[in-house]
Design a protein around this motif. Structure first.
Motif, short mmCIF file in Angstrom:
data_model
loop_
_atom_site.label_atom_id
_atom_site.label_comp_id
_atom_site.label_asym_id
_atom_site.label_seq_id
_atom_site.Cartn_x
_atom_site.Cartn_y
_atom_site.Cartn_z
N THR A 182 0.43 -1.16 0.18
CA THR A 182 -0.76 -0.43 -0.75
C THR A 182 1.15 1.74 0.21
O THR A 182 2.09 1.08 0.28
CB THR A 182 -1.27 0.39 1.03
N LEU A 183 0.30 2.25 -0.45
CA LEU A 183 1.26 4.21 -0.41
C LEU A 183 0.59 3.71 1.10
O LEU A 183 -0.48 4.24 1.92
CB LEU A 183 0.64 4.67 -0.74
N GLN A 196 -8.25 11.14 10.11
CA GLN A 196 -9.23 10.79 9.44
C GLN A 196 -9.76 12.09 7.74
O GLN A 196 -10.18 11.43 7.74
CB GLN A 196 -10.36 10.87 10.70
N ARG A 197 -9.60 13.28 8.21
CA ARG A 197 -10.19 14.17 7.52
C ARG A 197 -9.41 14.07 6.12
O ARG A 197 -10.15 14.23 4.97
CB ARG A 197 -9.83 15.40 8.18
N VAL A 198 -7.58 13.57 6.06
CA VAL A 198 -7.10 13.19 4.83
C VAL A 198 -7.81 12.20 4.32
O VAL A 198 -8.19 11.95 3.19
CB VAL A 198 -6.01 12.85 5.11
N ALA A 199 -7.79 10.83 4.43
CA ALA A 199 -8.58 9.36 4.46
C ALA A 199 -9.93 10.05 3.98
O ALA A 199 -10.66 9.48 2.98
CB ALA A 199 -8.96 8.91 5.41
N ARG A 211 -7.36 5.03 4.66
CA ARG A 211 -8.12 4.55 5.43
C ARG A 211 -7.40 4.98 6.42
O ARG A 211 -5.75 5.16 6.32
CB ARG A 211 -8.12 3.23 5.58
N ALA A 212 -7.44 6.01 7.70
CA ALA A 212 -6.12 6.44 8.71
C ALA A 212 -5.95 5.35 9.55
O ALA A 212 -6.57 4.66 10.64
CB ALA A 212 -6.77 7.10 9.35
N THR A 213 -4.64 5.00 9.44
CA THR A 213 -4.14 3.36 10.58
C THR A 213 -4.35 3.90 12.27
O THR A 213 -4.06 3.69 13.29
CB THR A 213 -3.12 2.52 10.37
N ASP A 214 -3.10 5.06 12.26
CA ASP A 214 -3.00 5.96 13.65
C ASP A 214 -3.00 7.40 13.06
O ASP A 214 -3.67 7.98 12.24
CB ASP A 214 -1.78 6.16 13.76
N ILE A 218 -1.98 7.40 6.87
CA ILE A 218 -3.20 6.92 5.90
C ILE A 218 -2.61 6.11 5.03
O ILE A 218 -1.59 6.42 4.11
CB ILE A 218 -3.64 8.39 5.71
N ALA A 219 -2.89 4.91 5.07
CA ALA A 219 -2.95 3.58 4.12
C ALA A 219 -3.57 4.06 2.89
O ALA A 219 -4.69 3.97 2.81
CB ALA A 219 -3.02 2.17 5.01
#
Length: 361
Positions: A182-183, A196-199, A211-214, A218-219
């Motif tokens: 993944t990127l 979360q907003r970027v995802a 998806r935000a992993t932490d 963002i994965a």
């Protein structure tokens, strides 16, 4: 009465504005790599290392490349040469043949590198592999002059310089972004809300792939392949998102009296009293003369005057929900010094009235 002056810089957070994703962080793996090498600078006007062993061994290595072998036990005087360390940063996606700037710094006691030329030197990475070769004439901004009587004049740092475009890339670094599962986009500052907003922005514009992993990463699911992923990363970088508001924070520089405040800071109900205590000691020694024709000696008699002055200041009240600007205005009105302002802020924090993180530099 002249009040003590201190600087108070107030920065209030405006409503969050949309920013490009590329301004909030970077994709994992797309970074510069540090390179370092050892070399010899020649052509100095008697400002080199003289008999430094490092320079001597380096010069023997340089001459051996051309079939010239110095006799054993012979250490040439190298006042016109200096041993140096060469550093550079290899940019992401740098390809063989591209050029980059290098910094050259004296390793020994060389007084100045002005007018010198760096002899071909390999630059290695953390894996000890050669990624670039450096050579060229130095641009030195410093100047050092020494007179025969020992007096010296130095401007800036003459023992370090740069070579613009002085290194040629010999090997590319595989970023690994084209084949990774993944990127990963990493924020410059950890924030759960911003991540979360970027995802959400990526999913809204490009489909459900992020998806935000932490609080930082963002994965992003992406097809394998450099061309496809490069196009996808370009689109993601130019998306706009409204980052989360910064946490309430107060930065105090106790040395300069500078106070930096963001608009999220709030003050709870509190009452503050501030006063000053001044102790003045005045010495007025007196000379005591003996009587005429006596055996006495002239003596010095100490005379001290100690005065204690305490200034009383009225207590002022801070209403709940007040911003820190109200505090600064109140402290300015009573003429508090920078150190007193820091003490007041620390006391408010300990009392639980300052709703912010207090950072004292």
């Amino acid at each position: 009465m002249l009040k003590r002056l201190f600087a108070a810089l107030l920065i209030f957070a405006a409503p969050a504005q949309a920013e490009r994703v590329k301004d909030l962080g970077t994709f994992q793996g797309l970074r510069a790599n540090q390179l370092v090498g050892y070399g010899i600078v020649v052509g100095l006007a008697g400002t080199g290392d003289d008999s430094l062993d490092y320079a001597t061994q380096g010069m023997k290595g340089v001459t051996s490349r051309f079939g010239l072998t110095l006799p054993a036990g012979v250490n040439p005087a190298l006042k016109n040469a200096a041993a140096v360390m060469v550093t550079a940063e290899l940019p992401a996606f740098a390809k063989p043949g591209q050029r980059m700037d290098v910094t050259v710094s004296a390793l020994g006691k060389a007084k100045s590198l002005r007018g010198g030329t760096l002899i071909l030197a390999p630059l290695r990475g953390a894996d000890n592999e050669i990624y670039a070769m450096a050579q060229g004439s130095l641009a030195v901004g410093g100047l050092g002059v020494e007179a025969a009587d020992g007096s010296k004049v130095s401007v800036n740092v003459p023992s370090a310089g740069r070579i613009p475009g002085g290194a040629t890339v010999e090997r590319a670094v595989d970023a690994g972004f084209a084949t990774s599962p993944t990127l990963a986009f990493n924020l410059s500052e950890a924030d759960l809300t911003t991540a979360q907003r970027v995802a959400e922005v990526i999913n809204r514009n490009l489909g459900a792939i992020a998806r935000a992993t932490d609080a930082v990463t963002i994965a992003i699911d992406a097809p394998v392949g450099a061309e496809v992923r490069t196009a996808l990363m370009s689109r993601i970088e130019n998306l706009t998102v409204s980052p989360a508001d910064a946490p309430a924070r107060v930065i105090v520089n106790a040395r300069t009296g500078t106070v930096v405040v963001n608009g999220a800071v709030r003050i709870g109900p509190a009452a503050v009293s501030h006063g000053k205590l001044t102790v003045a000691v005045q010495e007025e020694p007196r000379v005591i003369q003996p009587a005429p024709f006596s055996r006495g000696q002239t003596a010095l008699e100490q005379s001290s005057d100690i005065e204690v002055i305490e200034q009383q200041a009225p207590m002022f009240e801070i209403s709940g929900g007040a911003s820190l600007s109200d505090i600064v205005k109140a402290v300015n009105a009573i003429g508090a010094a920078p150190s007193d302002l820091v003490a007041i802020l620390e006391a408010l924090k300990q009392a639980g009235a300052l709703k912010a993180e207090l950072v004292v530099l």
